[in-house]
Design a protein around this motif. Structure first.
Motif, PDB file in Angstrom:
ATOM      1  N   ILE A   1       0.855  -1.192   0.000  1.00 42.13           N
ATOM      2  CA  ILE A   1       0.000   0.000   0.000  1.00 42.13           C
ATOM      3  C   ILE A   1       0.890   1.241   0.000  1.00 42.13           C
ATOM      4  O   ILE A   1       1.743   1.405   0.870  1.00 42.13           O
ATOM      5  CB  ILE A   1      -0.912   0.035   1.250  1.00 42.13           C
ATOM      6  CG1 ILE A   1      -1.764  -1.227   1.347  1.00 42.13           C
ATOM      7  CG2 ILE A   1      -1.765   1.299   1.277  1.00 42.13           C
ATOM      8  CD1 ILE A   1      -2.759  -1.411   0.243  1.00 42.13           C
TER       9      ILE A   1
ATOM     10  N   VAL B   1       1.498   5.043   0.715  1.00 39.47           N
ATOM     11  CA  VAL B   1       0.945   6.082   1.591  1.00 39.47           C
ATOM     12  C   VAL B   1       1.773   7.346   1.439  1.00 39.47           C
ATOM     13  O   VAL B   1       2.962   7.298   1.137  1.00 39.47           O
ATOM     14  CB  VAL B   1       0.909   5.636   3.074  1.00 39.47           C
ATOM     15  CG1 VAL B   1      -0.030   4.479   3.263  1.00 39.47           C
ATOM     16  CG2 VAL B   1       2.278   5.291   3.597  1.00 39.47           C
TER      17      VAL B   1
ATOM     18  N   ARG C   1      -7.703   0.677   2.095  1.00 42.67           N
ATOM     19  CA  ARG C   1      -7.000   0.576   0.810  1.00 42.67           C
ATOM     20  C   ARG C   1      -6.742  -0.880   0.442  1.00 42.67           C
ATOM     21  O   ARG C   1      -6.736  -1.230  -0.730  1.00 42.67           O
ATOM     22  CB  ARG C   1      -5.684   1.333   0.849  1.00 42.67           C
ATOM     23  CG  ARG C   1      -5.873   2.808   0.679  1.00 42.67           C
ATOM     24  CD  ARG C   1      -4.620   3.448   0.154  1.00 42.67           C
ATOM     25  NE  ARG C   1      -4.848   4.846  -0.071  1.00 42.67           N
ATOM     26  CZ  ARG C   1      -3.901   5.753  -0.160  1.00 42.67           C
ATOM     27  NH1 ARG C   1      -2.634   5.393  -0.024  1.00 42.67           N
ATOM     28  NH2 ARG C   1      -4.174   7.003  -0.360  1.00 42.67           N
ATOM     29  N   ARG C   2      -6.495  -1.716   1.436  1.00 37.80           N
ATOM     30  CA  ARG C   2      -6.268  -3.149   1.168  1.00 37.80           C
ATOM     31  C   ARG C   2      -7.529  -3.793   0.606  1.00 37.80           C
ATOM     32  O   ARG C   2      -7.444  -4.633  -0.287  1.00 37.80           O
ATOM     33  CB  ARG C   2      -5.868  -3.882   2.448  1.00 37.80           C
ATOM     34  CG  ARG C   2      -4.466  -3.568   2.911  1.00 37.80           C
ATOM     35  CD  ARG C   2      -4.205  -4.084   4.288  1.00 37.80           C
ATOM     36  NE  ARG C   2      -3.902  -5.506   4.307  1.00 37.80           N
ATOM     37  CZ  ARG C   2      -3.724  -6.209   5.405  1.00 37.80           C
ATOM     38  NH1 ARG C   2      -3.844  -5.643   6.596  1.00 37.80           N
ATOM     39  NH2 ARG C   2      -3.439  -7.490   5.346  1.00 37.80           N
TER      40      ARG C   2
ATOM     41  N   ASP D   1      -9.912  -2.282  -1.057  1.00 37.49           N
ATOM     42  CA  ASP D   1     -10.258  -1.662  -2.341  1.00 37.49           C
ATOM     43  C   ASP D   1      -9.520  -2.291  -3.514  1.00 37.49           C
ATOM     44  O   ASP D   1      -9.838  -2.022  -4.661  1.00 37.49           O
ATOM     45  CB  ASP D   1      -9.961  -0.160  -2.330  1.00 37.49           C
ATOM     46  CG  ASP D   1     -10.960   0.624  -1.505  1.00 37.49           C
ATOM     47  OD1 ASP D   1     -12.012   0.050  -1.134  1.00 37.49           O
ATOM     48  OD2 ASP D   1     -10.676   1.790  -1.199  1.00 37.49           O
ATOM     49  N   ARG D   2      -8.552  -3.113  -3.247  1.00 36.22           N
ATOM     50  CA  ARG D   2      -7.718  -3.676  -4.322  1.00 36.22           C
ATOM     51  C   ARG D   2      -8.364  -4.828  -4.996  1.00 36.22           C
ATOM     52  O   ARG D   2      -9.213  -5.476  -4.642  1.00 36.22           O
ATOM     53  CB  ARG D   2      -6.380  -4.116  -3.753  1.00 36.22           C
ATOM     54  CG  ARG D   2      -5.646  -2.908  -3.196  1.00 36.22           C
ATOM     55  CD  ARG D   2      -4.493  -3.283  -2.378  1.00 36.22           C
ATOM     56  NE  ARG D   2      -3.382  -3.584  -3.278  1.00 36.22           N
ATOM     57  CZ  ARG D   2      -2.302  -4.214  -2.896  1.00 36.22           C
ATOM     58  NH1 ARG D   2      -2.164  -4.630  -1.696  1.00 36.22           N
ATOM     59  NH2 ARG D   2      -1.325  -4.451  -3.736  1.00 36.22           N
TER      60      ARG D   2
END
Length: 83
Positions: free
Chosen positions: A57, A59, A79-80, A82-83
């Motif tokens: 990720i 940042v 974010r993890r 959303d992948r």
């Protein structure tokens, strides 16, 4: 076949703070502001790189400065997923 759930970002980031950046474990609390844990710009860059290397990720430095450990971990978890 059993699979275990992936480690939470809070656990992973806490471990990175303690192991890689040598922050005393008693200081690594969910409510701790990241800017207090990461005392200088070099530590912020190191943490951003460690999160990327470990979790994949990306940042931004400002994201590290503006959040508590818990908030930052939630941001990374989001974010993890959303992948």
């Amino acid at each position: 076949m059993t699979t275990s759930a992936p480690e939470s970002a809070l656990d992973v980031i806490s471990e990175l703070l303690i192991e890689r950046l040598e922050i005393p474990s008693d200081e690594v609390r969910a409510s701790a502001p990241m800017r207090d844990l990461l005392a200088d710009s070099l530590m912020i860059v190191e943490m951003a790189m460690a999160v990327h290397d470990t979790l994949g990720i990306a940042v931004e430095e400002q994201e590290l400065r503006d959040a508590t450990l818990e908030e930052f971990a939630a941001f990374v978890d989001a974010r993890r997923t959303d992948r």
